[in-house]
Scaffold this motif. Structure first.
Motif, PDB file in Angstrom:
ATOM      1  N   GLY A   1      46.506  58.312  43.781  1.00  0.00           N
ATOM      2  CA  GLY A   1      45.941  57.669  44.959  1.00  0.00           C
ATOM      3  C   GLY A   1      44.810  56.713  44.673  1.00  0.00           C
ATOM      4  O   GLY A   1      44.237  56.126  45.587  1.00  0.00           O
ATOM      5  N   ARG A   2      44.477  56.541  43.385  1.00  0.00           N
ATOM      6  CA  ARG A   2      43.389  55.651  42.996  1.00  0.00           C
ATOM      7  C   ARG A   2      43.889  54.585  42.028  1.00  0.00           C
ATOM      8  O   ARG A   2      44.971  54.706  41.449  1.00  0.00           O
ATOM      9  N   ILE A   3      43.089  53.560  41.853  1.00  0.00           N
ATOM     10  CA  ILE A   3      43.397  52.533  40.867  1.00  0.00           C
ATOM     11  C   ILE A   3      42.820  52.980  39.533  1.00  0.00           C
ATOM     12  O   ILE A   3      41.602  53.152  39.401  1.00  0.00           O
ATOM     13  N   ALA A   4      43.705  53.176  38.560  1.00  0.00           N
ATOM     14  CA  ALA A   4      43.275  53.657  37.248  1.00  0.00           C
ATOM     15  C   ALA A   4      42.929  52.521  36.305  1.00  0.00           C
ATOM     16  O   ALA A   4      42.087  52.697  35.410  1.00  0.00           O
ATOM     17  N   ALA A   5      43.547  51.354  36.497  1.00  0.00           N
ATOM     18  CA  ALA A   5      43.266  50.211  35.627  1.00  0.00           C
ATOM     19  C   ALA A   5      43.825  48.945  36.254  1.00  0.00           C
ATOM     20  O   ALA A   5      44.813  48.986  37.000  1.00  0.00           O
ATOM     21  N   VAL A   6      43.196  47.821  35.938  1.00  0.00           N
ATOM     22  CA  VAL A   6      43.657  46.498  36.363  1.00  0.00           C
ATOM     23  C   VAL A   6      43.488  45.555  35.181  1.00  0.00           C
ATOM     24  O   VAL A   6      42.463  45.603  34.497  1.00  0.00           O
ATOM     25  N   GLY A   7      44.486  44.718  34.932  1.00  0.00           N
ATOM     26  CA  GLY A   7      44.350  43.784  33.817  1.00  0.00           C
ATOM     27  C   GLY A   7      45.609  42.987  33.592  1.00  0.00           C
ATOM     28  O   GLY A   7      46.468  42.873  34.471  1.00  0.00           O
ATOM     29  N   ARG A   8      45.729  42.429  32.403  1.00  0.00           N
ATOM     30  CA  ARG A   8      46.899  41.662  32.039  1.00  0.00           C
ATOM     31  C   ARG A   8      48.098  42.597  31.891  1.00  0.00           C
ATOM     32  O   ARG A   8      47.998  43.688  31.330  1.00  0.00           O
ATOM     33  N   ALA A   9      49.248  42.160  32.378  1.00  0.00           N
ATOM     34  CA  ALA A   9      50.432  43.001  32.345  1.00  0.00           C
ATOM     35  C   ALA A   9      50.834  43.374  30.929  1.00  0.00           C
ATOM     36  O   ALA A   9      51.186  44.532  30.654  1.00  0.00           O
TER      37      ALA A   9
ATOM     38  N   PRO B   1      39.209  38.421  46.834  1.00  0.00           N
ATOM     39  CA  PRO B   1      39.472  36.998  47.084  1.00  0.00           C
ATOM     40  C   PRO B   1      38.513  36.042  46.387  1.00  0.00           C
ATOM     41  O   PRO B   1      38.902  34.915  46.062  1.00  0.00           O
ATOM     42  N   THR B   2      37.280  36.452  46.157  1.00  0.00           N
ATOM     43  CA  THR B   2      36.296  35.552  45.557  1.00  0.00           C
ATOM     44  C   THR B   2      36.354  35.547  44.029  1.00  0.00           C
ATOM     45  O   THR B   2      35.649  34.763  43.393  1.00  0.00           O
ATOM     46  N   ASP B   3      37.168  36.423  43.438  1.00  0.00           N
ATOM     47  CA  ASP B   3      37.298  36.473  41.982  1.00  0.00           C
ATOM     48  C   ASP B   3      38.492  35.637  41.524  1.00  0.00           C
ATOM     49  O   ASP B   3      39.431  35.395  42.287  1.00  0.00           O
ATOM     50  N   GLN B   4      38.458  35.230  40.273  1.00  0.00           N
ATOM     51  CA  GLN B   4      39.587  34.510  39.701  1.00  0.00           C
ATOM     52  C   GLN B   4      40.788  35.448  39.593  1.00  0.00           C
ATOM     53  O   GLN B   4      40.682  36.538  39.021  1.00  0.00           O
ATOM     54  N   PRO B   5      41.947  35.059  40.127  1.00  0.00           N
ATOM     55  CA  PRO B   5      43.121  35.927  40.012  1.00  0.00           C
ATOM     56  C   PRO B   5      43.526  36.139  38.561  1.00  0.00           C
ATOM     57  O   PRO B   5      43.280  35.290  37.701  1.00  0.00           O
ATOM     58  N   ILE B   6      44.157  37.273  38.310  1.00  0.00           N
ATOM     59  CA  ILE B   6      44.693  37.564  36.986  1.00  0.00           C
ATOM     60  C   ILE B   6      46.153  37.128  36.974  1.00  0.00           C
ATOM     61  O   ILE B   6      46.984  37.666  37.709  1.00  0.00           O
ATOM     62  N   ASP B   7      46.471  36.123  36.163  1.00  0.00           N
ATOM     63  CA  ASP B   7      47.851  35.677  36.049  1.00  0.00           C
ATOM     64  C   ASP B   7      48.625  36.642  35.165  1.00  0.00           C
ATOM     65  O   ASP B   7      48.104  37.145  34.164  1.00  0.00           O
ATOM     66  N   GLN B   8      49.877  36.883  35.545  1.00  0.00           N
ATOM     67  CA  GLN B   8      50.712  37.866  34.853  1.00  0.00           C
ATOM     68  C   GLN B   8      49.925  39.166  34.714  1.00  0.00           C
ATOM     69  O   GLN B   8      49.682  39.682  33.636  1.00  0.00           O
ATOM     70  N   GLY B   9      49.516  39.694  35.877  1.00  0.00           N
ATOM     71  CA  GLY B   9      48.636  40.850  35.916  1.00  0.00           C
ATOM     72  C   GLY B   9      49.353  42.142  36.252  1.00  0.00           C
ATOM     73  O   GLY B   9      50.565  42.164  36.529  1.00  0.00           O
ATOM     74  N   ALA B  10      48.590  43.218  36.229  1.00  0.00           N
ATOM     75  CA  ALA B  10      49.139  44.539  36.521  1.00  0.00           C
ATOM     76  C   ALA B  10      48.065  45.443  37.097  1.00  0.00           C
ATOM     77  O   ALA B  10      46.875  45.263  36.822  1.00  0.00           O
ATOM     78  N   VAL B  11      48.515  46.423  37.902  1.00  0.00           N
ATOM     79  CA  VAL B  11      47.635  47.443  38.470  1.00  0.00           C
ATOM     80  C   VAL B  11      48.261  48.801  38.174  1.00  0.00           C
ATOM     81  O   VAL B  11      49.445  49.023  38.471  1.00  0.00           O
ATOM     82  N   LEU B  12      47.490  49.684  37.595  1.00  0.00           N
ATOM     83  CA  LEU B  12      47.954  51.050  37.329  1.00  0.00           C
ATOM     84  C   LEU B  12      47.399  51.962  38.410  1.00  0.00           C
ATOM     85  O   LEU B  12      46.183  52.046  38.606  1.00  0.00           O
TER      86      LEU B  12
END
Length: 404
Positions: A30-38, A15-26
């Motif tokens: 069971g784990r998060i492998a990557a987060v970034g721009r879609a 919540p305290t970070d700037q959201p990623i617009d048009q984002g994606a989560v891989l």
């Protein structure tokens, strides 16, 4: 391993970070492998990986309920129901309540008092994939005084040896933490009154020391102002309720609050989703006084974490968001409220692998229609819930999912 690429209009990593617009989560294994721009992740990920496209939605960390009682049924007399319930029937009911919590977006719960360590059994079933529900942190049987608050759960202790034995028993049963009923409580009217101490300051120190010896933190149910002070001095990790009661009314002490901040002790105020019913039951004058105390604690830097006390009378398992709405009415900002429910809650519970969407963390996440940082109603419109990468099957698949 199965992989899933989730894309949405926004990704809130914390919540305290700037959201990623048009984002994606891989998500992988069971784990998060990557987060970034879609656009970038869609290109980088193999075309055969399953995509879950969620236009108009936001991906954010799963919610954490820091105070529930899965063994209670939220009826007018939940204690009687637990005390006389058949263990098999009670276990089945607890499993249903866990599913309700997960469906509401709650991916981690801290259960602060059950019977026969049934939460440990349910925790194992969820981890094995044979039951559906959030991650469970189980306190098992709360320590209480003889004839004290929730003594029917089997945790009555009197002597130091009783205390040591009770903590050892819970640890052996698989407890994730120790819960102590440091003061009386409303659900046990025959015991000490809410502001009265059930343990001496020395006994509370012993409880924390003994729990620490077993590698466990302590959550303290504490209403009375003097009791809160003793819990802070003892070194508990969280204080539940923290209502600053005295025989005369409310006695907030900013010096005690300062020590809470100094010692990184969080407060779980325990507000049910139907907080307006709570206000009516208390009466406007008392309810306003409690609200003002919460504001004063916030001004003094006390850190709040989100908890509903689900299972006690009037506290349903499916209305987590109503509790967050209560804090918003007191002036807490949207970012602040979400932090109480995610990153801040994880920190207070000693969890380092959830509460945020970053590489390597558990894939505990939810997808909502709209953006909860700008739309207070978005958390009531949940499209998808994932706990440790497992998608909650009870939720309708409103996103469009197809192979790449």
């Amino acid at each position: 391993m199965n992989k899933l690429l989730i894309t949405a209009d926004h990704v809130i990593t914390k919540p305290t970070d700037q959201p990623i617009d048009q984002g994606a989560v891989l998500v992988e294994g069971g784990r998060i492998a990557a987060v970034g721009r879609a656009a970038e992740l869609d290109t980088a990920v193999d075309a055969g990986v399953t995509r879950l496209s969620c236009p108009g939605a936001t991906v954010l960390p799963g919610l954490i309920d820091c105070h529930v009682h899965l063994a209670f049924d939220a009826s007018a007399d939940p204690l009687r129901a637990v005390a006389h319930a058949d263990p098999t029937e009670l276990a089945a009911a607890m499993a249903t309540r866990a599913e309700q919590l997960l469906a509401s977006g709650v991916t981690t719960v801290r259960d602060l008092g059950d019977r026969d360590a049934l939460t440990v059994t349910l925790r194992a079933a969820i981890e094995a994939g044979t039951a559906i529900g959030p991650r469970i942190l189980a306190a098992t049987t709360p320590l209480t005084s003889r004839g004290g608050h929730c003594g029917f759960l089997g945790g009555e202790v009197t002597t130091d040896d009783d205390i040591r034995a009770g903590i050892a028993r819970n640890a052996a049963a698989g407890a994730d933490l120790i819960k102590v009923m440091a003061s009386g409580g409303a659900l046990t009217p025959t015991g000490p009154r809410m502001w009265e101490a059930q343990f001496t300051a020395r006994q509370l120190r012993l409880i924390v020391e003994e729990a620490t010896r077993h590698g466990l933190a302590v959550a303290a149910h504490a209403h009375g102002t003097d009791v809160i002070a003793h819990c802070v001095d003892a070194g508990v990790r969280t204080i539940e309720h923290c209502s600053w009661r005295t025989a005369e009314g409310i006695g907030y002490d900013p010096e005690i609050a300062r020590r809470m901040v100094e010692n990184d002790i969080a407060v779980c105020r325990c507000v049910s989703g139907d907080w307006q019913l709570f206000r009516r039951q208390l009466g406007a004058e008392r309810a306003d006084a409690i609200s003002e105390t919460i504001r004063r604690m916030r001004e003094d830097g006390v850190r709040f974490i989100a908890g509903t006390d689900a299972g006690v009378p009037g506290a349903a398992f499916g209305d987590y968001v109503g509790m967050l709405d209560f804090f918003a009415t007191l002036g807490f900002g949207r970012c602040e409220v979400l932090d109480m429910a995610t990153t801040g809650a994880a920190h207070a519970l000693g969890l380092t692998d959830t509460g945020a969407l970053t590489t390597g963390m558990r894939a505990d996440l939810i997808v909502t229609d709209g953006n909860p940082l700008t739309d207070p109603t978005a958390l009531r419109r949940i499209r998808h819930v994932f706990a440790a990468g497992r998608r909650a099957p009870a939720l309708p698949p409103e996103g469009t999912e197809q192979p790449g």
